[in-house]
Design a protein around this motif. Structure first.
Motif, PDB file in Angstrom:
ATOM      1  N   ALA A  96       0.900  -1.394   0.158  1.00 27.41           N
ATOM      2  CA  ALA A  96       0.120  -0.069  -0.125  1.00 27.41           C
ATOM      3  C   ALA A  96       0.976   1.216  -0.074  1.00 27.41           C
ATOM      4  O   ALA A  96       0.519   2.216  -0.967  1.00 27.41           O
ATOM      5  CB  ALA A  96      -0.990  -0.060   0.992  1.00 27.41           C
ATOM      6  N   ALA A  97       2.032   1.055   0.866  1.00 26.17           N
ATOM      7  CA  ALA A  97       2.646   2.353   1.138  1.00 26.17           C
ATOM      8  C   ALA A  97       3.440   2.516  -0.549  1.00 26.17           C
ATOM      9  O   ALA A  97       3.723   3.645  -0.937  1.00 26.17           O
ATOM     10  CB  ALA A  97       4.105   2.120   1.818  1.00 26.17           C
ATOM     11  N   ARG A  98       3.739   1.513  -1.326  1.00 30.87           N
ATOM     12  CA  ARG A  98       4.387   1.646  -2.691  1.00 30.87           C
ATOM     13  C   ARG A  98       3.191   2.300  -3.458  1.00 30.87           C
ATOM     14  O   ARG A  98       3.480   3.119  -4.409  1.00 30.87           O
ATOM     15  CB  ARG A  98       4.832   0.352  -3.219  1.00 30.87           C
ATOM     16  N   ARG A  99       2.174   1.659  -3.674  1.00 28.54           N
ATOM     17  CA  ARG A  99       1.209   2.208  -4.512  1.00 28.54           C
ATOM     18  C   ARG A  99       0.786   3.564  -4.127  1.00 28.54           C
ATOM     19  O   ARG A  99       0.305   4.209  -5.279  1.00 28.54           O
ATOM     20  CB  ARG A  99      -0.282   1.192  -4.284  1.00 28.54           C
ATOM     21  N   ALA A 100       0.816   3.956  -3.067  1.00 33.91           N
ATOM     22  CA  ALA A 100       0.240   5.459  -2.684  1.00 33.91           C
ATOM     23  C   ALA A 100       1.260   6.438  -2.503  1.00 33.91           C
ATOM     24  O   ALA A 100       1.147   7.683  -2.467  1.00 33.91           O
ATOM     25  CB  ALA A 100      -0.272   5.576  -1.457  1.00 33.91           C
ATOM     26  N   ALA A 101       2.613   5.861  -3.069  1.00 33.49           N
ATOM     27  CA  ALA A 101       3.727   6.727  -2.884  1.00 33.49           C
ATOM     28  C   ALA A 101       3.909   7.245  -1.381  1.00 33.49           C
ATOM     29  O   ALA A 101       4.156   8.395  -1.259  1.00 33.49           O
ATOM     30  CB  ALA A 101       3.861   8.005  -3.702  1.00 33.49           C
ATOM     31  N   GLY A 102       3.623   6.471  -0.237  1.00 29.56           N
ATOM     32  CA  GLY A 102       3.899   6.963   0.900  1.00 29.56           C
ATOM     33  C   GLY A 102       5.237   5.988   1.704  1.00 29.56           C
ATOM     34  O   GLY A 102       6.235   5.523   1.089  1.00 29.56           O
ATOM     35  N   ALA A 103       4.835   5.904   2.814  1.00 28.88           N
ATOM     36  CA  ALA A 103       5.952   5.252   3.848  1.00 28.88           C
ATOM     37  C   ALA A 103       5.520   4.421   4.945  1.00 28.88           C
ATOM     38  O   ALA A 103       4.245   4.434   5.370  1.00 28.88           O
ATOM     39  CB  ALA A 103       7.045   6.020   4.133  1.00 28.88           C
ATOM     40  N   ILE A 104       6.302   3.518   5.856  1.00 29.92           N
ATOM     41  CA  ILE A 104       5.987   2.752   6.733  1.00 29.92           C
ATOM     42  C   ILE A 104       7.211   3.445   7.688  1.00 29.92           C
ATOM     43  O   ILE A 104       8.414   3.344   7.450  1.00 29.92           O
ATOM     44  CB  ILE A 104       5.906   1.375   6.587  1.00 29.92           C
ATOM     45  N   VAL A 105       6.515   3.940   9.180  1.00 32.10           N
ATOM     46  CA  VAL A 105       7.381   4.155   9.947  1.00 32.10           C
ATOM     47  C   VAL A 105       7.107   3.161  11.177  1.00 32.10           C
ATOM     48  O   VAL A 105       6.121   2.978  11.886  1.00 32.10           O
ATOM     49  CB  VAL A 105       7.029   5.750  10.722  1.00 32.10           C
ATOM     50  N   PRO A 106       8.135   2.162  11.558  1.00 34.03           N
ATOM     51  CA  PRO A 106       8.036   1.177  12.545  1.00 34.03           C
ATOM     52  C   PRO A 106       8.113   1.869  13.852  1.00 34.03           C
ATOM     53  O   PRO A 106       8.129   3.061  14.306  1.00 34.03           O
ATOM     54  CB  PRO A 106       9.317   0.584  12.355  1.00 34.03           C
ATOM     55  N   ALA A 107       7.612   0.970  14.783  1.00 34.76           N
ATOM     56  CA  ALA A 107       7.215   1.524  16.178  1.00 34.76           C
ATOM     57  C   ALA A 107       8.462   2.198  16.791  1.00 34.76           C
ATOM     58  O   ALA A 107       8.366   2.913  17.569  1.00 34.76           O
ATOM     59  CB  ALA A 107       6.778   0.636  17.125  1.00 34.76           C
ATOM     60  N   ASP A 108       9.510   1.634  16.640  1.00 31.40           N
ATOM     61  CA  ASP A 108      10.743   2.230  17.409  1.00 31.40           C
ATOM     62  C   ASP A 108      11.237   3.583  16.608  1.00 31.40           C
ATOM     63  O   ASP A 108      11.901   4.561  17.484  1.00 31.40           O
ATOM     64  CB  ASP A 108      11.947   1.355  17.321  1.00 31.40           C
ATOM     65  N   ARG A 109      10.679   4.216  15.657  1.00 31.16           N
ATOM     66  CA  ARG A 109      10.757   5.393  15.055  1.00 31.16           C
ATOM     67  C   ARG A 109      12.067   5.682  14.730  1.00 31.16           C
ATOM     68  O   ARG A 109      12.502   6.809  14.461  1.00 31.16           O
ATOM     69  CB  ARG A 109      10.343   6.384  16.041  1.00 31.16           C
ATOM     70  N   THR A 110      13.059   4.647  14.485  1.00 30.72           N
ATOM     71  CA  THR A 110      14.541   4.955  14.163  1.00 30.72           C
ATOM     72  C   THR A 110      14.747   5.353  12.522  1.00 30.72           C
ATOM     73  O   THR A 110      15.578   5.759  12.274  1.00 30.72           O
ATOM     74  CB  THR A 110      15.246   3.589  14.404  1.00 30.72           C
ATOM     75  N   HIS A 111      13.626   4.899  11.763  1.00 35.74           N
ATOM     76  CA  HIS A 111      13.763   4.882  10.209  1.00 35.74           C
ATOM     77  C   HIS A 111      12.566   5.045   9.595  1.00 35.74           C
ATOM     78  O   HIS A 111      11.604   4.526  10.271  1.00 35.74           O
ATOM     79  CB  HIS A 111      14.678   3.998   9.715  1.00 35.74           C
ATOM     80  N   ALA A 112      12.398   5.239   8.546  1.00 35.70           N
ATOM     81  CA  ALA A 112      11.146   5.112   7.579  1.00 35.70           C
ATOM     82  C   ALA A 112      11.510   4.256   6.341  1.00 35.70           C
ATOM     83  O   ALA A 112      12.494   4.183   5.869  1.00 35.70           O
ATOM     84  CB  ALA A 112      10.737   6.618   7.180  1.00 35.70           C
ATOM     85  N   VAL A 113      10.502   3.510   6.055  1.00 36.26           N
ATOM     86  CA  VAL A 113      10.703   2.694   4.916  1.00 36.26           C
ATOM     87  C   VAL A 113       9.641   3.205   3.751  1.00 36.26           C
ATOM     88  O   VAL A 113       8.487   3.157   3.830  1.00 36.26           O
ATOM     89  CB  VAL A 113      10.231   1.156   5.066  1.00 36.26           C
ATOM     90  N   ALA A 114      10.356   3.865   2.714  1.00 34.72           N
ATOM     91  CA  ALA A 114       9.632   4.151   1.610  1.00 34.72           C
ATOM     92  C   ALA A 114       9.559   3.577   0.220  1.00 34.72           C
ATOM     93  O   ALA A 114      10.591   3.831  -0.437  1.00 34.72           O
ATOM     94  CB  ALA A 114       9.695   5.925   1.269  1.00 34.72           C
ATOM     95  N   PRO A 115       8.831   2.587   0.052  1.00 38.47           N
ATOM     96  CA  PRO A 115       9.003   1.738  -1.042  1.00 38.47           C
ATOM     97  C   PRO A 115       8.735   2.477  -2.447  1.00 38.47           C
ATOM     98  O   PRO A 115       7.922   3.531  -2.355  1.00 38.47           O
ATOM     99  CB  PRO A 115       7.986   0.751  -1.090  1.00 38.47           C
ATOM    100  N   ASP A 116       9.762   2.123  -3.560  1.00 28.12           N
ATOM    101  CA  ASP A 116       9.766   2.876  -4.755  1.00 28.12           C
ATOM    102  C   ASP A 116       8.432   2.729  -5.415  1.00 28.12           C
ATOM    103  O   ASP A 116       8.292   1.695  -5.846  1.00 28.12           O
ATOM    104  CB  ASP A 116      10.979   2.336  -5.552  1.00 28.12           C
TER     105      ASP A 116
END
Length: 307
Positions: A129-149
């Motif tokens: 869904a993040a890839r489809r919407a040009a969004g991202a996922i921020v995990p619970a520890d908040r150390t990084h964000a994953v933004a699939p191309d």
């Protein structure tokens, strides 16, 4: 050295967060993977809350300004194991911290609803869904964000009620594969017990950009995303248009080479043109490699993109 944490609203602490551009239709994304996805609590925006609030009238309230009504996040049920709570609005600072160009965001926090249930499917959907919407996922520890191309989902599949023979399909496919050398089709294979012409595949080769294959098939199972459509809008016949880059392992690389990205940008319009050509010939519905429906307008935009 530890990385600085991404700062999101405090009421989302301790939860994985799906980040999408403001106004993204999350129900449409969710129902592509989860047939029963639905709001169990509808979200209420600040504007909707203010419009429904009772005005402060009468002499004793004269001169008193009413406080702005607070928005209420909704609860979107995915399946028996999880739901998403949101949207929580976010702006430019959060977008920059996450690494997204969009300045207005909606945040949705993951809420497990069954402590013992595995969440592998939910996590897989959040990434898609993040890839489809040009969004991202921020995990619970908040150390990084994953933004699939968002451009990494190249392949398209048309699901149609109408089968085509190799002899009928090849004249349609050839002009759509701009810049490629189209070779002969594979030996047609008749599916056991299947009505209609034999299935087949045809491959076109680009000089520097790998190859593109169109493969037909027939299946009793179709993507979940089609289950909410009228049965006349799709069918059991699939036309799968897939790209094989010069270095296939780069398809699974989060940071592919510049040569791979250039090749992909040149081939993607051809993939869409083939799917659009077949769609005009036999009808049906196109689904991308993430399992999401690609509407005709988007298909046209993909097909006419500059190489």
């Amino acid at each position: 050295m530890s990385l600085p944490q991404i700062d999101l609203p405090g009421d989302l602490d301790g939860r994985h967060v799906l980040v999408v551009p403001r106004g993204t239709d999350l129900v449409a994304l969710a129902s592509a993977w989860f047939p029963e996805a639905a709001w169990t609590r509808q979200p209420v925006s600040a504007a909707e809350a203010s419009a429904s609030a009772r005005p402060m009238t009468g002499a004793r309230f004269r001169g008193i300004t009413a406080e702005a009504a607070a928005p209420t996040p909704g609860l979107l049920r995915l399946d028996a194991s999880a739901a998403l709570e949101g949207p929580t609005p976010a702006g430019r600072d959060d977008a920059q911290a996450i690494g997204l160009a969009t300045h207005e965001l909606d945040l949705y926090a993951l809420v497990p609803t069954d402590a013992g249930a595995p969440l592998d499917l939910v996590y897989g959907w959040m990434s898609a869904a993040a890839r489809r919407a040009a969004g991202a996922i921020v995990p619970a520890d908040r150390t990084h964000a994953v933004a699939p191309d968002p451009w990494s989902a190249v392949d398209l599949t048309l699901w149609s009620p109408v089968p085509l023979s190799a002899q009928d399909a090849l004249p349609l496919i050839r002009p759509a594969m701009t810049g490629a050398r189209v070779g002969p089709t594979d030996v047609p294979q008749q599916s056991q017990g299947a009505a209609g012409p034999p299935t087949f595949s045809v491959t076109a080769t680009f000089e520097y950009d790998g190859s593109l294959t169109v493969r037909t098939g027939r299946s009793r199972e179709v993507p979940v995303a089609l289950s909410r459509l009228d049965w006349r809008e799709y069918g059991p016949w699939s036309y799968h248009v897939s790209w094989q880059p010069p270095q296939p392992e780069e398809l699974h690389n989060d940071h592919p080479s510049q040569l791979h990205l250039i090749a992909r940008s040149r081939v993607q319009p051809s993939v869409a043109r083939v799917a659009a050509t077949l769609w005009r010939a036999v009808g049906g519905t196109v689904v991308d490699s993430g399992g999401f429906v690609v509407p005709p307008d988007e298909l046209r935009d993909r097909a006419t993109a500059r190489r």
